[in-house]
Design an enzyme around this catalytic site. Structure first.
Site, mmCIF file in Angstrom:
data_model
loop_
_atom_site.group_PDB
_atom_site.id
_atom_site.type_symbol
_atom_site.label_atom_id
_atom_site.label_comp_id
_atom_site.label_asym_id
_atom_site.label_seq_id
_atom_site.Cartn_x
_atom_site.Cartn_y
_atom_site.Cartn_z
ATOM 1 C CE LYS A 22 10.137 5.204 -6.476
ATOM 2 N NZ LYS A 22 11.207 4.774 -7.587
ATOM 3 C CG ASN A 23 13.737 6.329 -7.461
ATOM 4 O OD1 ASN A 23 13.375 5.404 -7.033
ATOM 5 N ND2 ASN A 23 13.943 7.364 -8.360
ATOM 6 C CB CYS A 116 5.878 2.369 -16.405
ATOM 7 S SG CYS A 116 6.776 3.625 -16.474
ATOM 8 N NE ARG A 121 11.790 4.263 -17.456
ATOM 9 C CZ ARG A 121 11.107 4.360 -15.610
ATOM 10 N NH1 ARG A 121 9.822 4.553 -15.267
ATOM 11 N NH2 ARG A 121 11.543 4.538 -14.508
ATOM 12 C CG ASP A 304 12.009 10.961 -10.970
ATOM 13 O OD1 ASP A 304 12.836 10.131 -10.105
ATOM 14 O OD2 ASP A 304 11.498 10.675 -12.213
ATOM 15 N NE ARG A 396 5.653 1.945 -7.866
ATOM 16 C CZ ARG A 396 5.913 1.228 -9.703
ATOM 17 N NH1 ARG A 396 4.845 0.692 -10.624
ATOM 18 N NH2 ARG A 396 6.370 0.927 -9.838
HETATM 19 C C1 EPZ Z 1 15.194 5.790 -12.710
HETATM 20 O O1 EPZ Z 1 14.511 5.082 -14.212
HETATM 21 C C2 EPZ Z 1 14.629 6.517 -11.641
HETATM 22 N N1 EPZ Z 1 14.560 5.204 -10.739
HETATM 23 C C3 EPZ Z 1 13.328 6.899 -12.194
HETATM 24 O O2 EPZ Z 1 12.108 7.657 -11.224
HETATM 25 C C4 EPZ Z 1 13.872 8.088 -12.743
HETATM 26 O O3 EPZ Z 1 12.683 8.837 -13.796
HETATM 27 C C5 EPZ Z 1 15.273 8.092 -14.263
HETATM 28 O O4 EPZ Z 1 15.927 6.873 -13.994
HETATM 29 C C6 EPZ Z 1 14.982 8.897 -15.003
HETATM 30 O O5 EPZ Z 1 15.831 10.180 -13.895
HETATM 31 C C7 EPZ Z 1 14.806 4.395 -10.248
HETATM 32 O O6 EPZ Z 1 15.437 5.243 -9.850
HETATM 33 C C8 EPZ Z 1 14.377 3.447 -9.781
HETATM 34 P P1 EPZ Z 1 16.938 5.292 -17.224
HETATM 35 P P2 EPZ Z 1 15.506 4.411 -14.863
HETATM 36 O O7 EPZ Z 1 17.388 4.600 -17.804
HETATM 37 O O8 EPZ Z 1 16.998 3.614 -14.374
HETATM 38 C C9 EPZ Z 1 16.693 5.515 -21.815
HETATM 39 C C10 EPZ Z 1 9.958 7.831 -9.761
HETATM 40 O O9 EPZ Z 1 9.539 8.583 -10.607
HETATM 41 N N2 EPZ Z 1 17.145 3.792 -22.158
HETATM 42 O O10 EPZ Z 1 17.955 6.710 -16.572
HETATM 43 O O11 EPZ Z 1 14.500 3.052 -15.475
HETATM 44 C C11 EPZ Z 1 15.084 5.305 -21.286
HETATM 45 O O12 EPZ Z 1 14.392 4.812 -21.780
HETATM 46 C C12 EPZ Z 1 10.557 7.192 -10.989
HETATM 47 O O13 EPZ Z 1 11.258 7.496 -8.697
HETATM 48 C C13 EPZ Z 1 17.492 3.570 -22.952
HETATM 49 O O14 EPZ Z 1 16.560 3.896 -24.125
HETATM 50 O O15 EPZ Z 1 15.247 5.672 -16.280
HETATM 51 C C14 EPZ Z 1 14.564 6.962 -20.834
HETATM 52 O O16 EPZ Z 1 14.194 7.462 -22.244
HETATM 53 C C15 EPZ Z 1 10.175 7.300 -12.856
HETATM 54 N N3 EPZ Z 1 17.550 2.414 -22.182
HETATM 55 C C16 EPZ Z 1 16.257 7.191 -20.749
HETATM 56 O O17 EPZ Z 1 16.775 6.174 -20.661
HETATM 57 C C17 EPZ Z 1 17.998 1.084 -21.455
HETATM 58 O O18 EPZ Z 1 18.844 0.268 -21.490
HETATM 59 C C18 EPZ Z 1 16.681 7.189 -19.084
HETATM 60 O O19 EPZ Z 1 16.099 6.441 -18.956
HETATM 61 C C19 EPZ Z 1 18.149 2.648 -20.038
HETATM 62 C C20 EPZ Z 1 17.340 3.749 -20.532
#
Ligand code: EPZ
Length: 421
Positions: A22-23, A116, A121, A304, A396
């Site tokens: 998915k990701n 969410c 996020r 995850d 999802r």
């Molecule tokens: C990706 O989400 C995955 N989703 C998530 O999988 C996964 O849990 C996550 O990476 C961490 O590995 C997809 O790839 C579609 P992040 P993402 O940006 O990119 C902070 C699942 O279950 N952050 O790596 O949205 C954020 O708040 C899903 O399949 C900022 O502060 O996660 C978090 O604490 C859930 N500012 C940390 O970084 C930003 O601009 C990591 O988030 C972006 C992120």
């Protein structure tokens, strides 16, 4: 709404085929906006999130020929660079259209994704990186309104490792003027899968898979065909389900090298694991020892997979500690696991799990995608009947999970309940 009805206590046995990731699929589909030529993907997972993104791309004018597990896309010049709140709020990763739209068409109006269940996020690092490349970005009535005559390559340091942030900026950089260096970049295999596909399209990318990615902008990209990597979190979920039920399964199409941290933890929990390039086999050597873990960006233990391991730890020998360092609210499964008899205390971003001899079936409620998977695993372990409600969360990210589990011997059925308005 649909529910899953599970009668636990059956060790999983047999073979399961792992679907496409998915990701990886989500950013790869957005990469179709970077060229007017046709992109063909195979090993596409048939998931709610993937189908939602395909709807969004079609609403923007992308031509799509979509079968269940394959798709051809092409985006000519008359793309409508608008992603509505209605679509983006149901699937936050839609924000991944921002970088491609901006770098190819010079403008984009994309709804802020909003938070969410698992956390706020934010996407501030996506926006900051694009501004560093010269984009003019305003936030107007909940929308990211962005313009850029031409993005200019530059050095971008991301102070938090962000997976989709790295992906958005990498896609923005492939058609920018000059060279972009992403520092403190995400190293996830899904980022590498996206980079590999972009390179097939003619992009010049180095360092993907490390924390410094260098992208030299090119004038345009060509179409390509690409097979999406297997889903490492679906793989991990089935591995934990087999370990937790004391079963023995073979996972076909699984890629062990994307799961070192998970395989190490399963071995520590007393699992015996064999693997080659395209399959993994697991069985328990004896009782489930459970494992303590701490989530962190790849290649460390993936957030995850945290909820799934907590279900396994609930019936393990002894006490374990699970610490979540990525998201601020990713323990929603704890109160539901307690309903099944688990002994779990939460202190800040750590959960202390005292193993119990058994779980007893009950009705529980899914709250987010991976919490749902945790509840399904707990239902497979529990004695008696467990009903998991609100499983639209599960759909999802897992393709036909009840079918795959039934084929492994689980007593699990999907039932639809009437929604009384
Ligand atoms: C990706 O989400 C995955 N989703 C998530 O999988 C996964 O849990 C996550 O990476 C961490 O590995 C997809 O790839 C579609 P992040 P993402 O940006 O990119 C902070 C699942 O279950 N952050 O790596 O949205 C954020 O708040 C899903 O399949 C900022 O502060 O996660 C978090 O604490 C859930 N500012 C940390 O970084 C930003 O601009 C990591 O988030 C972006 C992120």
């Amino acid at each position: 709404m649909d529910q899953l009805v599970i009668h636990g206590g059956v060790p999983l046995k047999g073979e399961v085929f792992i679907s496409g990731a998915k990701n990886a699929a989500l950013p790869l589909l957005c990469a179709s906006l970077l060229t007017s030529e046709v992109i063909a993907f195979t090993n596409l997972p048939d998931l709610k999130d993937v189908n939602t993104l395909i709807q969004l791309l079609m609403s923007m004018g992308v031509q799509v020929e979509h079968q269940k597990n394959s798709i051809r896309l092409s985006s000519t010049s008359d793309i409508n660079s608008f992603a509505s709140y209605e679509l983006v709020k149901t699937m936050r990763a839609s924000v991944l259209v921002l970088g491609p739209l901006l770098t190819r068409f010079g403008s984009a109006k994309v709804s802020l994704p909003g938070g969410c269940a698992i956390g706020e996020r934010p996407v501030d690092l996506h926006i900051k990186g694009l501004q560093a490349m010269g984009a003019h970005i305003d936030i107007e009535q909940g929308y990211i309104v962005a313009h850029a005559k031409k993005l200019i390559g530059t050095r971008i340091f991301m102070d938090t490792v962000t997976v989709t942030g790295t992906e958005n900026l990498m896609m923005a950089a492939v058609l920018a003027e000059g060279t972009t260096v992403l520092e403190n970049a995400a190293r996830e295999p899904e980022v590498v899968d996206l980079a590999s596909c972009l390179i097939k399209m003619g992009a010049k990318i180095k360092g993907h898979g490390s924390d410094v990615i260098t992208i030299e902008g090119v004038k345009n990209l060509t179409g390509t065909d690409y097979s999406i990597m297997p889903d490492r979190i679906e793989t991990g979920t089935f591995l934990v389900a087999a370990a937790a039920t004391g079963g023995e399964i073979l996972l076909r199409g699984a890629r062990a090298r994307s799961l070192d941290a998970v395989l190490d933890k399963l071995a520590e929990a007393n699992a015996f694991i064999e693997h080659n390039d395209e399959s993994i086999k697991i069985r328990m050597k004896g009782t489930n020892h459970g494992v303590s873990l701490r989530t962190a960006p790849y290649p460390a233990f993936p957030t995850d997979m945290q909820a799934q391991f907590m279900a396994m730890n609930a019936v393990a020998d002894g006490t374990t500690v699970v610490t979540e360092t990525i998201f601020e609210n990713r323990f929603m499964h704890v109160q539901e696991l307690r309903r099944l008899g688990a002994n779990i205390e939460v202190e800040g971003n750590s959960a202390i799990i005292r193993g119990v001899s058994k779980l007893d079936g009950a009705t529980v409620m899914a709250t987010d995608l991976r919490a749902s998977a945790s509840l399904v695993i707990a239902g497979l372990i529990a004695q008696g009947e467990t009903v998991v409600d609100r499983i639209y969360h599960l759909d999802r990210g897992y393709e036909r999970i009840e079918e795959k589990l039934s084929n492994l011997g689980a007593n699990i059925k999907r039932q639809t309940t009437e929604v009384h308005s």
